[in-house]
Design an enzyme around this catalytic site. Structure first.
Site, mmCIF file in Angstrom:
data_model
loop_
_atom_site.group_PDB
_atom_site.id
_atom_site.type_symbol
_atom_site.label_atom_id
_atom_site.label_comp_id
_atom_site.label_asym_id
_atom_site.label_seq_id
_atom_site.Cartn_x
_atom_site.Cartn_y
_atom_site.Cartn_z
ATOM 1 C CG HIS A 185 47.173 46.961 36.657
ATOM 2 N ND1 HIS A 185 46.494 45.788 36.417
ATOM 3 C CD2 HIS A 185 47.320 47.054 37.992
ATOM 4 C CE1 HIS A 185 46.291 45.188 37.581
ATOM 5 N NE2 HIS A 185 46.789 45.920 38.544
ATOM 6 C CD GLU A 425 43.578 40.426 44.971
ATOM 7 O OE1 GLU A 425 43.427 41.487 44.361
ATOM 8 O OE2 GLU A 425 44.690 39.873 45.086
ATOM 9 C CG ASP A 449 41.800 41.453 41.009
ATOM 10 O OD1 ASP A 449 41.489 41.326 39.808
ATOM 11 O OD2 ASP A 449 42.947 41.700 41.387
ATOM 12 C CB CYS A 496 44.713 48.541 49.154
ATOM 13 S SG CYS A 496 44.705 46.820 48.629
HETATM 14 C C1 PEP Z 1 42.662 45.061 43.747
HETATM 15 O O1 PEP Z 1 42.460 44.045 43.081
HETATM 16 O O2 PEP Z 1 41.752 45.774 44.201
HETATM 17 C C2 PEP Z 1 44.035 45.502 44.026
HETATM 18 C C3 PEP Z 1 44.283 46.490 44.848
HETATM 19 O O3 PEP Z 1 45.037 44.887 43.354
HETATM 20 P P1 PEP Z 1 45.365 45.132 41.801
HETATM 21 O O4 PEP Z 1 44.562 46.301 41.339
HETATM 22 O O5 PEP Z 1 46.831 45.390 41.706
HETATM 23 O O6 PEP Z 1 44.952 43.842 41.178
HETATM 24 MG MG MG Z 2 44.025 42.673 42.727
#
Ligand code: PEP
Ligand code: MG
Length: 570
Positions: A185, A425, A449, A496
């Site tokens: 993140h 994911e 993920d 995404c």
């Molecule tokens: C992902 O896992 O690709 C996703 C978009 O969610 P996050 O990055 O918030 O886990």
């Molecule tokens: Mg994710």
């Protein structure tokens, strides 16, 4: 030279600032009567400058983020605590520092034992204020990302959303962290700000010095310390080239998102707060509203009304364009200080996201109530994270349906059902996509993920970063399987995860059949430019070759050749 993981593209050149939270060691000290007056004067001066610091932070932040600093000023001026501090100084001849430390700690201990999370959270506020006063007593400058005096490269152990909430991004030339990887993140936050970042650099904060000149190379994941004039010149030129490239990408912002042969590929944005990025007017919607960031930047659980206001505001700003609100995804690398999460051996495989929401239904229901109440303000879609099976989806849907009935029973005007979708994911969800596609209204592939789980490589652990391969046959096959299953049910599927904004991946995703993407704000122009350069059939050919490659290197070679053939793309 230090080696890390490329976290966010670009080059940062400047002085390093080691960012660490001030956590002083305070020892018991007493003064003689002659120094009491002096100590009292120091205390007053420290309180005064602490208040000025807080007021200045407060002034520079939007109201939703500044409120907490207003509360800190009130605590700083709390008469009962000030009386206790002065009494300790007068009766015990305690030094100002020791009196502040002891009195604050007494209150902190009481709050820590408090019956509810709200009180326990106040204890952290008091600790923050205590440290601010002590720092001022020692005349040490503030090291806050909201109060940077000049542009710097910030080196920290980690970059948390709570830091990002108050960050003055115009003063950050680059981010360097010890933890994290390309899809952590911290990387996502840095990309959101368009700040170059190199993450996962072992012992970073010990190896760098404050004020040292450095270059952060966000493409190669390198940090060059004390560069000589020749290297500086070289990087200034690279930086200028990159700025020109970004300028070209920006020209694509207001063009339609479509391929060279005119097939529409809507590109939406990933966001983490109700404040939309500057270029939001050019996107086709919000493909991922990471609602947990809204929770993470607060110091207490946001209530239904606060959440409702945030969701309604995004829906209104998007004016009819679709908004996919992802329900709370806490756990893994995202924690909430005011919620007691049980310590787990493997948090990424633990009680995370939808699992946590199902185990704390009241929390989940509050969020769903807020979201559904916001429905009349725009084009709302709700998406559940970390769905691993049809059972998971059914459980989540049952709660959403029950909240829906509850709100209707209370007279809320909910006329149409909200589409309920899933994040794909977890590899099991991709492999079960044919079942899931019959029940969920849409899907979005979370490649961050999906990749960490498919390769069993923790996305936060730099030591295993080389074991995760987003551009690989297994990932492309999981994506293809998901696309085909949702296509067969005539239901939308998008990507995404960070792959959607990766220049090397865009054409592969289109070739796999993906017709919707959702990316960080900084990638919007680039992705449109890349989409517009190629036809669907070119992308399909690239995909078919790549999905049968044994290694990531081979796929990268194919992609690189493909980009050369489509001359406009470097
Ligand atoms: C992902 O896992 O690709 C996703 C978009 O969610 P996050 O990055 O918030 O886990
Ligand atoms: Mg994710």
């Amino acid at each position: 030279m230090l080696k890390g993981i490329p976290g966010s593209s670009g080059y940062g050149i400047g002085k390093v600032l080691i960012y660490h939270t001030f956590d002083p060691v305070v020892t018991e000290r007493h003064c003689d009567a002659g120094h009491l007056f002096e100590q009292k004067e120091s205390l007053n001066a420290a309180l005064d400058s602490a208040k000025k610091e807080l007021a200045s932070i407060q002034k520079n932040l939007p109201p939703d983020k500044s409120a907490i600093f207003g509360a800190h000023i009130e605590i700083l001026e709390d008469e009962a605590m000030l009386e206790d501090i002065k009494a300790m100084m007068e009766h015990d001849r305690s030094s100002a520092e020791w009196a502040v430390y002891s009195v604050y700690n007494t209150y902190i201990d009481v709050l820590k034992k408090g019956a509810n999370e709200f009180m326990r959270q106040r204890a952290d506020d008091l600790k923050d204020i205590r440290n601010r006063i002590i720092r001022n007593l020692r005349n040490e400058p503030e090291l806050s990302l909201s109060a940077l005096k000049e542009p710097v490269i910030v080196a920290a152990y980690d970059l948390l959303p709570s830091h990002a909430a108050v960050i003055d991004s115009s003063k950050v030339l680059g981010f360097l962290t010890e933890t994290g990887g390309a899809t952590s993140h911290a990387a996502i936050l840095a990309r959101g700000f368009g700040i170059p970042a190199v993450l996962g650099i072992p012992s970073l904060t010990k190896l760098l010095r404050d004020g040292q000149t450095a270059i952060a190379d966000g493409f190669k994941g390198l940090v060059i310390t004390d560069p000589d004039e020749e290297v500086l010149e070289q990087y200034r030129a690279l930086k200028a080239d990159y700025a020109r490239d970004l300028e070209i990408d920006r020209k694509f912002l207001n063009m339609p998102s479509e391929t060279k042969d005119g097939v529409k590929i809507p590109v939406s944005l990933n966001i983490g707060s109700s404040e939309l990025p500057e270029n939001a007017e050019f996107c086709d919607g919000i493909g991922l509203f990471r609602s947990e960031f809204l929770y993470m930047e607060k110091d207490a659980l946001p209530d239904e009304q606060t959440q409702y206001a945030a969701y309604a505001s995004v829906l209104r700003k998007m004016g009819g364009r679709p908004v996919i609100l992802r329900t709370l995804d806490i756990g893994g690398d995202k924690t909430l200080p005011y919620i007691d999460l049980e310590k787990e051996q493997n948090p990424f495989l633990g009680n995370r996201a939808i699992r946590l929401c199902l185990s704390r239904e009241a929390l989940f229901r509050t969020q769903l109530r807020a979201a559904l109440r916001a429905l009349p303000h725009g084009n709302l879609n709700i998406m559940f994270p970390m769905i691993g099976s049809v059972e998971d989806f059914r459980k989540a849907k049952a709660v959403a349906d029950s909240v829906w009935e509850e709100l209707r029973g209370e007279g809320f005007p909910l006329e149409r059902r909200v589409p309920l979708g899933i994040m794909v994911e977890i590899p099991a969800a991709a492999l079960a996509a044919d079942f899931l596609a019959k029940e969920a209204d849409f899907a979005s592939i979370g490649t961050n993920d999906l990749c960490q789980y498919a390769f069993a490589a923790d996305r936060m652990n730099p030591a295993v970063a080389e074991y995760a391969h987003p551009l690989s046959a297994p990932m492309l096959r999981l994506i293809r399987q998901t696309v085909q299953a949702f296509e067969a049910q005539n239901k939308p599927v998008s990507v995404c995860g960070e792959m959607a904004g990766d220049k090397n991946a865009v054409h592969l995703l289109v070739g796999s059949g993906i017709r919707k993407l959702s990316v960080s704000a900084s990638a919007l122009g680039t992705v449109k430019r890349y989409l517009r350069a190629c036809t669907i059939s070119d992308c399909k050919t690239l995909f078919e070759k790549s999905v049968n490659c044994a290694t990531e290197k081979e796929i990268l070679e194919l992609v690189s050749l493909f980009r050369q053939e489509n001359g406009a793309l470097q």
